[in-house]
Design an enzyme around this catalytic site. Structure first.
Site, PDB file in Angstrom:
ATOM      1  N   ALA A 155      56.275 -54.451  69.488  1.00  0.00           N
ATOM      2  CA  ALA A 155      57.453 -53.626  69.225  1.00  0.00           C
ATOM      3  C   ALA A 155      58.685 -54.516  69.153  1.00  0.00           C
ATOM      4  O   ALA A 155      58.988 -55.245  70.093  1.00  0.00           O
ATOM      5  CB  ALA A 155      57.615 -52.585  70.325  1.00  0.00           C
ATOM      6  N   GLN A 184      55.874 -54.022  64.165  1.00  0.00           N
ATOM      7  CA  GLN A 184      56.236 -52.681  64.623  1.00  0.00           C
ATOM      8  C   GLN A 184      57.731 -52.664  64.920  1.00  0.00           C
ATOM      9  O   GLN A 184      58.223 -53.448  65.729  1.00  0.00           O
ATOM     10  CB  GLN A 184      55.453 -52.309  65.876  1.00  0.00           C
ATOM     11  CG  GLN A 184      55.676 -50.862  66.317  1.00  0.00           C
ATOM     12  CD  GLN A 184      54.959 -50.549  67.621  1.00  0.00           C
ATOM     13  OE1 GLN A 184      55.348 -51.042  68.668  1.00  0.00           O
ATOM     14  NE2 GLN A 184      53.922 -49.730  67.545  1.00  0.00           N
ATOM     15  N   TYR A 225      59.454 -43.562  73.276  1.00  0.00           N
ATOM     16  CA  TYR A 225      60.634 -44.268  72.803  1.00  0.00           C
ATOM     17  C   TYR A 225      61.437 -43.371  71.858  1.00  0.00           C
ATOM     18  O   TYR A 225      61.117 -42.209  71.673  1.00  0.00           O
ATOM     19  CB  TYR A 225      60.223 -45.611  72.199  1.00  0.00           C
ATOM     20  CG  TYR A 225      59.541 -46.493  73.234  1.00  0.00           C
ATOM     21  CD1 TYR A 225      60.181 -46.789  74.440  1.00  0.00           C
ATOM     22  CD2 TYR A 225      58.248 -46.967  73.055  1.00  0.00           C
ATOM     23  CE1 TYR A 225      59.555 -47.549  75.418  1.00  0.00           C
ATOM     24  CE2 TYR A 225      57.615 -47.730  74.034  1.00  0.00           C
ATOM     25  CZ  TYR A 225      58.272 -48.016  75.207  1.00  0.00           C
ATOM     26  OH  TYR A 225      57.656 -48.754  76.188  1.00  0.00           O
ATOM     27  N   LEU A 241      41.190 -47.821  74.885  1.00  0.00           N
ATOM     28  CA  LEU A 241      39.977 -48.129  75.652  1.00  0.00           C
ATOM     29  C   LEU A 241      38.724 -48.136  74.778  1.00  0.00           C
ATOM     30  O   LEU A 241      37.672 -47.640  75.167  1.00  0.00           O
ATOM     31  CB  LEU A 241      39.817 -47.148  76.817  1.00  0.00           C
ATOM     32  CG  LEU A 241      40.772 -47.360  78.000  1.00  0.00           C
ATOM     33  CD1 LEU A 241      40.429 -46.415  79.140  1.00  0.00           C
ATOM     34  CD2 LEU A 241      40.734 -48.802  78.500  1.00  0.00           C
ATOM     35  N   ARG A 264      44.823 -54.296  74.974  1.00  0.00           N
ATOM     36  CA  ARG A 264      44.522 -55.089  76.166  1.00  0.00           C
ATOM     37  C   ARG A 264      43.178 -55.799  76.056  1.00  0.00           C
ATOM     38  O   ARG A 264      42.999 -56.915  76.535  1.00  0.00           O
ATOM     39  CB  ARG A 264      44.551 -54.197  77.408  1.00  0.00           C
ATOM     40  CG  ARG A 264      45.930 -53.666  77.756  1.00  0.00           C
ATOM     41  CD  ARG A 264      45.846 -52.680  78.921  1.00  0.00           C
ATOM     42  NE  ARG A 264      47.147 -52.207  79.337  1.00  0.00           N
ATOM     43  CZ  ARG A 264      47.778 -51.156  78.819  1.00  0.00           C
ATOM     44  NH1 ARG A 264      47.211 -50.482  77.823  1.00  0.00           N
ATOM     45  NH2 ARG A 264      48.961 -50.780  79.263  1.00  0.00           N
TER      46      ARG A 264
END
Length: 366
Positions: free
Chosen positions: A57, A100, A182, A301, A324
């Site tokens: 971002a 982004q 956001y 995930l 992640r």
């Protein structure tokens, strides 16, 4: 044949496989400028064999940073610093790069996660935040300033100018950040948007500002640049933003020339109640994909190659994003190719690294 390693298209952008590295904030910039950390971080991810790498971002405005360490693209200095990093990455990797673009709104002016993540006071180097309405994220936070119409115009122009800078930098794809609580998400959700003008109230009104920004950015950059949106499909709070509204938002975006939808969830308010597990956001991606004809990216995930492959085979999504998981294993696409009997790209310097039983699963970068 593996779907995960099949070629695909996002608008004008051709990809050699369907693995996307999702934007992940690093909180390691200096006054918005990319640093040596970004060179190391993006360099290793660019060698992963993924089909697309979207950088973190990137704020269109200094006041729109989540933390003082957020990456920015709002002036010549931030543009030049990012250009230096990208030149080094591109020298050794052909992976298409996306960016982004976002604004944190009321979630700005915070410490980095490893420093507690709390809102910074003005004495601690924080700054005044802005939002659709003067409603704080946490009860103990300073309330944000409600944006005037003039300020909406200024922020819309900031998105346009950052997008134009991004095109000058050669990004093949731009993603507008309308997720995770956001600013653009704050306009969409009735929990954070209490406005009584044409930007609040009905779904049509709450979508107005994000759609205006998308339209302005789409018109400001070339047709050769792919443009999409990341959204939070649900706030995970009763009475908040939900997937039915996300579907309508996605349809509106498609009508304006949006090339893809990247489906995440949550982040708007601390009251959210999320049941997290492998692929927990997939039902939202599936429902949106059934209502639009543009590609849908699933994220959340998804860590096992066989799971990613099944998602595509079942038609739940068109591409798989890793966040992640790819930080933990930057060679995830290599290992996925080995497991699925496919091939992943690698720099020629690393081709000799293949284990003896997996010869042929890596191919030289084009």
């Amino acid at each position: 044949m593996s779907q995960l390693f099949s070629a695909t298209q996002i608008g004008p952008l051709a990809l050699e496989n369907r693995i996307v590295i999702a934007p992940m904030c690093q909180y390691s910039a200096s006054e918005g400028k990319a640093t040596a950390w970004h060179r190391i971080h993006l360099g290793q991810l660019a060698l992963s064999g993924a089909g697309l790498l979207i950088i973190e971002a990137t704020s269109v405005d200094a006041a729109g940073r989540i933390t003082p360490g957020d990456l920015g693209l709002w002036d010549d200095e931030t543009e030049a610093a990012l250009r230096s990093v990208l030149e080094d990455v591109r020298a050794y990797s052909p992976v298409p790069l996306g960016i982004q673009l976002g604004h944190a709104g009321r979630k700005a002016s915070c410490a980095a996660p490893w420093q507690g993540g709390k809102q910074l006071s003005l004495d601690e180097g924080g700054w005044e935040t802005v939002a659709p309405s003067a409603v704080a994220f946490h009860e103990e936070d300073r309330p944000p300033l409600a944006l005037s119409r003039d300020e909406l115009t200024r922020i819309r122009q900031a998105f346009v100018e950052s997008a134009q800078r991004a095109e000058r930098l050669g990004f093949a794809l731009m993603e507008l950040h309308a997720a995770h609580g956001y600013l653009l998400h704050q306009f969409l959700s009735p929990l954070s948007n209490h406005r009584e003008d044409e930007y609040g109230g009905s779904l049509e009104n709450r979508m107005r500002f994000p759609l205006e920004i998308f339209k302005a950015v789409r018109e400001a950059v070339s047709d050769t640049v792919a443009i999409g949106v990341r959204l939070s499909a649900t706030d995970w709070i009763e009475g908040g933003w939900d997937n039915a509204q996300s579907i309508e938002f996605s349809k509106q975006l498609e009508s304006l020339g949006c090339h893809y939808i990247h489906v995440s969830s949550g982040g708007l308010a601390p009251q959210q109640s999320i049941s997290v597990g492998p692929g927990y956001q997939l039902p939202f991606a599936r429902d949106i994909r059934q209502e639009v004809s543009i590609p849908v990216i699933a994220v959340g995930l998804i860590t096992e190659p066989t799971h990613a492959e099944a998602i595509l085979q079942e038609g739940t999504a068109d591409l798989i994003a890793l966040a992640r998981g790819v930080l933990y294993d930057p060679r995830w696409p290599w290992h996925a190719a080995a497991e699925l009997g496919a091939q992943a790209s690698a720099p020629p310097q690393y081709l000799r690294s293949e284990p003896h039983g997996l010869k042929g699963t890596l191919k030289a970068n084009r």
